[in-house]
Scaffold this active site. Structure first.
Site, PDB file in Angstrom:
ATOM      1  N   LYS A  26      -0.224 -10.451   7.349  1.00  0.00           N
ATOM      2  CA  LYS A  26      -0.347  -9.190   7.731  1.00  0.00           C
ATOM      3  C   LYS A  26      -1.677  -8.562   8.506  1.00  0.00           C
ATOM      4  CE  LYS A  26       0.824  -4.584   6.672  1.00  0.00           C
ATOM      5  NZ  LYS A  26       0.993  -3.530   5.444  1.00  0.00           N
TER       6      LYS A  26
ATOM      7  N   ARG B  32      -9.625  -0.661   4.046  1.00  0.00           N
ATOM      8  CA  ARG B  32      -9.029  -0.044   2.848  1.00  0.00           C
ATOM      9  C   ARG B  32      -9.852  -1.097   1.635  1.00  0.00           C
ATOM     10  NH1 ARG B  32      -3.836   3.344   2.698  1.00  0.00           N
ATOM     11  NH2 ARG B  32      -4.592   3.798   0.584  1.00  0.00           N
TER      12      ARG B  32
ATOM     13  N   TYR C  82     -12.813  -4.014  -3.063  1.00  0.00           N
ATOM     14  CA  TYR C  82     -14.114  -3.259  -4.054  1.00  0.00           C
ATOM     15  C   TYR C  82     -15.023  -4.740  -4.235  1.00  0.00           C
ATOM     16  CZ  TYR C  82     -17.442  -1.352  -7.027  1.00  0.00           C
ATOM     17  OH  TYR C  82     -18.408  -0.596  -7.591  1.00  0.00           O
TER      18      TYR C  82
ATOM     19  N   THR D  24       0.701  -1.381   0.176  1.00  0.00           N
ATOM     20  CA  THR D  24       0.037   0.138   0.036  1.00  0.00           C
ATOM     21  C   THR D  24       1.085   1.184  -0.125  1.00  0.00           C
ATOM     22  OG1 THR D  24      -1.582  -1.373   1.181  1.00  0.00           O
ATOM     23  CG2 THR D  24      -1.640   1.115   1.148  1.00  0.00           C
ATOM     24  N   THR D  25       1.859   1.328   0.710  1.00  0.00           N
ATOM     25  CA  THR D  25       2.715   2.442   0.964  1.00  0.00           C
ATOM     26  C   THR D  25       3.297   2.731  -0.402  1.00  0.00           C
ATOM     27  OG1 THR D  25       3.073   1.840   3.448  1.00  0.00           O
ATOM     28  CG2 THR D  25       4.481   3.559   2.510  1.00  0.00           C
TER      29      THR D  25
ATOM     30  N   TYR E 198      -2.751 -10.433   3.440  1.00  0.00           N
ATOM     31  CA  TYR E 198      -2.904  -9.021   3.744  1.00  0.00           C
ATOM     32  C   TYR E 198      -4.420  -8.768   4.281  1.00  0.00           C
ATOM     33  CZ  TYR E 198      -1.935  -3.822   3.802  1.00  0.00           C
ATOM     34  OH  TYR E 198      -1.759  -2.476   4.162  1.00  0.00           O
TER      35      TYR E 198
ATOM     36  N   ILE F 173       5.137  -5.298   9.712  1.00  0.00           N
ATOM     37  CA  ILE F 173       5.284  -4.837   8.320  1.00  0.00           C
ATOM     38  C   ILE F 173       4.889  -3.277   8.396  1.00  0.00           C
ATOM     39  CG2 ILE F 173       4.542  -4.705   5.829  1.00  0.00           C
ATOM     40  CD1 ILE F 173       4.118  -7.738   6.079  1.00  0.00           C
TER      41      ILE F 173
END
Length: 294
Positions: free
Chosen positions: A164, A140, A109, A46-47, A135, A206
């Site tokens: 994660k 999100r 989504y 994501t980052t 993850y 993480i």
């Protein structure tokens, strides 16, 4: 065997002024992370802003990281997608360029059922023989891996080895730990919950914080794992205001600004992400000064 123990950095992706990837600066950031004691490199998570990257860009960043690291620490590639077909394609590409493991976020989504999550991860695990970190970040993705589903997947597919956990739900993570039976490594996906998750049997984090404080994030985890819980807790609390400020807006908006004021050429963000608001800049700068980051 665990992919890593300690602190893995959820690495940002630096951009040039024209929003192309700044590979020269990426190399510098990677070297500084390794020198700072980071235990693993997570790229295109994501980052790293993969949602606005092309397939080719994601593959090039992963390949560059693999070559730069040169086996000094594990390189874990973010290959998640809202399409199972795309997640498999990205995972295959990551294997081709030498990634040590993959981080696969829940399909965003689509908001699939637990049965859909099972089939998604089954398909990726069957197609690609790399270690897989699931993850879980429902805030999100709109999709939550329940403990029963995570454990079932880990028991049935030997390359699904870790999760994660960024649900923020400590009760759910406790349930996961209670039924784990050693089949799944648990990594904190939230920097403000590192110590609580380690106390439930987690083996690392993480981390977004690692972008600006790699040594202390590593020390936080390893101190706990080595029995020095007092030092670990002191580091968790020392950085709490920094962590809050790093999430004052959606990640990676704040951490990119933080990297820039530390002297890195992290660049800007690709739309629809926008620059950090002025009030949040002041908040983050003050927190970083108080924590002696700058």
């Amino acid at each position: 065997m665990s992919i890593f123990k300690g602190a893995g950095v959820a690495l940002l992706t630096p951009f040039n002024e024209d929003n192309t990837i700044n590979f020269e600066e990426l190399g510098k950031i990677i070297e500084d992370q390794i020198a700072g004691g980071t235990d693993a490199l997570i790229v295109c998570g994501t980052t790293g802003e993969p949602a606005t990257m092309s397939y080719e860009e994601r593959q090039s960043v992963i390949e560059f990281a693999v070559k730069t690291v040169n086996k000094r620490i594990p390189v874990i590639a973010g290959t998640g997608a809202n399409s199972t077909h795309t997640a498999i394609k990205l995972s295959e590409q990551a294997k081709e360029v030498g990634a040590d493991a993959i981080l696969v976020v829940t399909p965003f989504y689509n908001k699939c059922t637990q049965a859909g999550l099972y089939e998604h991860y089954k398909a990726v695990a069957t197609a690609v023989d790399l270690p897989i970190i699931m993850y879980n970040v429902p805030s999100r993705t709109g999709c939550n891996i329940l403990p029963e589903t995570a454990i079932k997947l880990a028991k049935e597919f030997e390359n699904i080895v870790a999760i994660k956990e960024a649900s923020g739900d400590i009760s759910q993570i406790a349930d996961l730990a209670a039924m784990n039976d050693g089949v799944l490594d648990i990594y904190s996906g939230n920097d403000d919950q590192v110590i609580p998750i380690l106390s439930l049997g987690g083996i690392g984090v993480i981390s977004v914080l690692s972008n600006v404080a790699p040594k202390d994030t590593h020390d936080m985890v390893m101190s706990y794992l080595e029995g020095n819980t007092k030092k670990a807790l002191s580091l968790q609390l020392k950085y709490l205001n920094v962590i809050h400020a790093l999430f004052s807006e959606v990640n990676p908006i704040p951490v990119k600004w933080a990297a820039n004021i530390m002297g890195y050429k992290a660049g800007g963000l690709r739309l629809p992400l926008t620059e950090l608001e002025e009030s949040h800049k002041k908040e983050l700068e003050l927190a970083m000064k108080n924590a002696c980051i700058i």
